[in-house]
Design an enzyme around this catalytic site. Structure first.
Site, PDB file in Angstrom:
ATOM      1  N   ARG A   6       3.518   2.094   1.011  1.00 54.23           N
ATOM      2  CA  ARG A   6       4.165   1.104   1.886  1.00 54.23           C
ATOM      3  C   ARG A   6       3.532  -0.272   1.701  1.00 54.23           C
ATOM      4  O   ARG A   6       4.230  -1.288   1.684  1.00 54.23           O
ATOM      5  CB  ARG A   6       4.108   1.549   3.347  1.00 54.23           C
ATOM      6  CG  ARG A   6       4.863   0.631   4.287  1.00 54.23           C
ATOM      7  CD  ARG A   6       4.974   1.160   5.700  1.00 54.23           C
ATOM      8  NE  ARG A   6       3.679   1.191   6.369  1.00 54.23           N
ATOM      9  CZ  ARG A   6       3.482   1.695   7.584  1.00 54.23           C
ATOM     10  NH1 ARG A   6       4.489   2.233   8.251  1.00 54.23           N
ATOM     11  NH2 ARG A   6       2.292   1.683   8.129  1.00 54.23           N
ATOM     12  N   LYS A  11       5.370  -4.918   6.441  1.00 57.32           N
ATOM     13  CA  LYS A  11       4.288  -4.941   7.430  1.00 57.32           C
ATOM     14  C   LYS A  11       3.450  -6.180   7.124  1.00 57.32           C
ATOM     15  O   LYS A  11       2.418  -6.121   6.455  1.00 57.32           O
ATOM     16  CB  LYS A  11       3.473  -3.637   7.338  1.00 57.32           C
ATOM     17  CG  LYS A  11       2.673  -3.358   8.593  1.00 57.32           C
ATOM     18  CD  LYS A  11       2.229  -1.910   8.651  1.00 57.32           C
ATOM     19  CE  LYS A  11       1.157  -1.686   9.689  1.00 57.32           C
ATOM     20  NZ  LYS A  11       1.574  -1.959  11.061  1.00 57.32           N
ATOM     21  N   GLU A  65      12.410  -0.455  18.199  1.00 56.63           N
ATOM     22  CA  GLU A  65      11.134   0.261  18.225  1.00 56.63           C
ATOM     23  C   GLU A  65      10.308  -0.316  19.362  1.00 56.63           C
ATOM     24  O   GLU A  65      10.810  -1.093  20.171  1.00 56.63           O
ATOM     25  CB  GLU A  65      10.408   0.106  16.892  1.00 56.63           C
ATOM     26  CG  GLU A  65      10.112  -1.344  16.528  1.00 56.63           C
ATOM     27  CD  GLU A  65       9.304  -1.490  15.249  1.00 56.63           C
ATOM     28  OE1 GLU A  65       8.736  -0.505  14.752  1.00 56.63           O
ATOM     29  OE2 GLU A  65       9.234  -2.625  14.755  1.00 56.63           O
TER      30      GLU A  65
HETATM   31  N1  PMP Z   1       6.195  -0.269  14.427  1.00 58.34           N
HETATM   32  C1  PMP Z   1       5.368  -1.322  14.325  1.00 58.34           C
HETATM   33  C2  PMP Z   1       5.870  -2.682  14.632  1.00 58.34           C
HETATM   34  C3  PMP Z   1       4.044  -1.110  13.924  1.00 58.34           C
HETATM   35  O1  PMP Z   1       3.208  -2.147  13.806  1.00 58.34           O
HETATM   36  C4  PMP Z   1       3.599   0.210  13.649  1.00 58.34           C
HETATM   37  C5  PMP Z   1       2.192   0.454  13.204  1.00 58.34           C
HETATM   38  N2  PMP Z   1       1.250   0.072  14.163  1.00 58.34           N
HETATM   39  C6  PMP Z   1       4.497   1.267  13.808  1.00 58.34           C
HETATM   40  C7  PMP Z   1       5.794   0.984  14.187  1.00 58.34           C
HETATM   41  C8  PMP Z   1       4.082   2.685  13.543  1.00 58.34           C
HETATM   42  O2  PMP Z   1       3.925   2.880  12.155  1.00 58.34           O
HETATM   43  P1  PMP Z   1       2.894   3.935  11.552  1.00 58.34           P
HETATM   44  O3  PMP Z   1       3.293   5.276  12.068  1.00 58.34           O
HETATM   45  O4  PMP Z   1       3.075   3.823  10.084  1.00 58.34           O
HETATM   46  O5  PMP Z   1       1.524   3.553  11.994  1.00 58.34           O
END
Ligand code: PMP
Length: 289
Positions: free
Chosen positions: A50, A149, A182
């Site tokens: 990622r 990200k 989200e």
């Molecule tokens: N959404 C956002 C905006 C995030 O920053 C994160 C990670 N902190 C997630 C979802 C969750 O992603 P992951 O399971 O890969 O940590």
């Protein structure tokens, strides 16, 4: 604490980034947040995939291979002598001229921190968390690609402030159309009549690694998983809601905007997902040595 910085493990006091780094000046860079359990980094390969995709999407050429980044991550954990914890891996555009032009930044910088994190209080993992709907929206893909990200987290930070001011620990973020995307740092799932639902990534969420784990676990636990657009109505009428993230892991939600979700306690499916997820963290991961 030892920090990995551009190829070297240095003392925390020596881990410095230039004030001319575009990561700082413009939020121009990408990052990852990972967990390690029992000296094994959870889903390491997926996180680095990622990271590489995020970098590619913003034309940030990484001078390190996938393998080198994985090795540096493990080295950092090892150098700090921790068994369990959290890793923050950041790649900045690097030092450049003042002005946006990233082509004037010759070399990106990468640093890796291995530390600990407690995102939410222990009891919330049993009782569930209060959520609040944020006024701040997820940016449209044409404004800032939500799958990247990137170091631009200001909208999430502002949304988090709104959630806290509303007396909640985490905030639900809607996209421009008003669908749930989200939470500010977590993905969201709900269960209704024995079916698991989560918004598709195209509704504006990050493609969470923990989210992917839940979608893999669903068939093993015998529940159908459906990726479909959801609204606040779906949360208000859900039997169970839980959030996922590397830092948060799997955590139940008990209310949204002070309206109780389900019976306001952790539901049976959430419990099953929490347990199955914990089992994976106990038994899988890339060994650090
Ligand atoms: N959404 C956002 C905006 C995030 O920053 C994160 C990670 N902190 C997630 C979802 C969750 O992603 P992951 O399971 O890969 O940590």
């Amino acid at each position: 604490m030892k920090i990995w910085l551009d190829g070297e493990l240095v003392d925390e006091s020596q881990a410095k980034i230039s004030v001319f780094d575009h990561g700082l000046l413009y939020g121009d860079g990408v990052f990852e947040g990972l967990r390690f359990y029992h000296r094994r980094v959870f889903r390491l390969e997926q996180h680095i995939d990622r990271l590489i995709d995020s970098a590619k999407a913003i034309l940030l050429n990484l001078p390190w291979t996938h393998e080198e980044i994985c090795r540096a991550t493990c080295e950092t954990v090892k150098a700090n002598g921790l068994d369990d914890g959290y890793i923050r891996l950041v790649v900045t555009r690097g030092r450049g001229e003042l002005g946006l032009n990233p082509y004037l930044c010759p070399k990106p910088s990468m640093f890796i921190i291995a530390s600990t994190i407690t995102l939410y209080p222990e009891e919330k993992y049993r009782e569930g968390m209060a959520l609040a709907t944020c006024a701040t929206r997820r940016p449209a893909p044409a404004a800032l690609m939500p799958q990247v990200k990137s170091l631009n987290y200001l909208n999430n930070v502002m949304a988090k402030v709104e959630a806290i001011q509303a007396g909640a620990l985490e905030g639900v973020m809607l996209n421009e159309q008003g669908y749930v995307a989200e939470c500010t740092g977590d993905n969201i799932f709900l269960i209704r009549k024995g079916v698991l639902y989560t918004p598709p990534v195209s509704d504006g969420s990050l493609d969470g690694i923990t989210r992917q784990v839940i979608l893999e676990l669903a068939p093993q636990l015998g529940i159908q998983a459906v990726e479909k657009s959801i609204t606040r109505y779906d949360i208000f009428t859900a039997d169970e809601v839980f959030l996922t993230g590397s830092a948060a892991e799997v955590i139940p939600a008990s209310s949204l905007d002070r309206r109780v979700i389900g019976d306001g306690r952790m539901g049976p499916w959430t419990g099953k997902f929490m347990e199955a997820f914990r089992e994976l963290t106990r038994t899988t991961g890339a060994p650090i040595d």
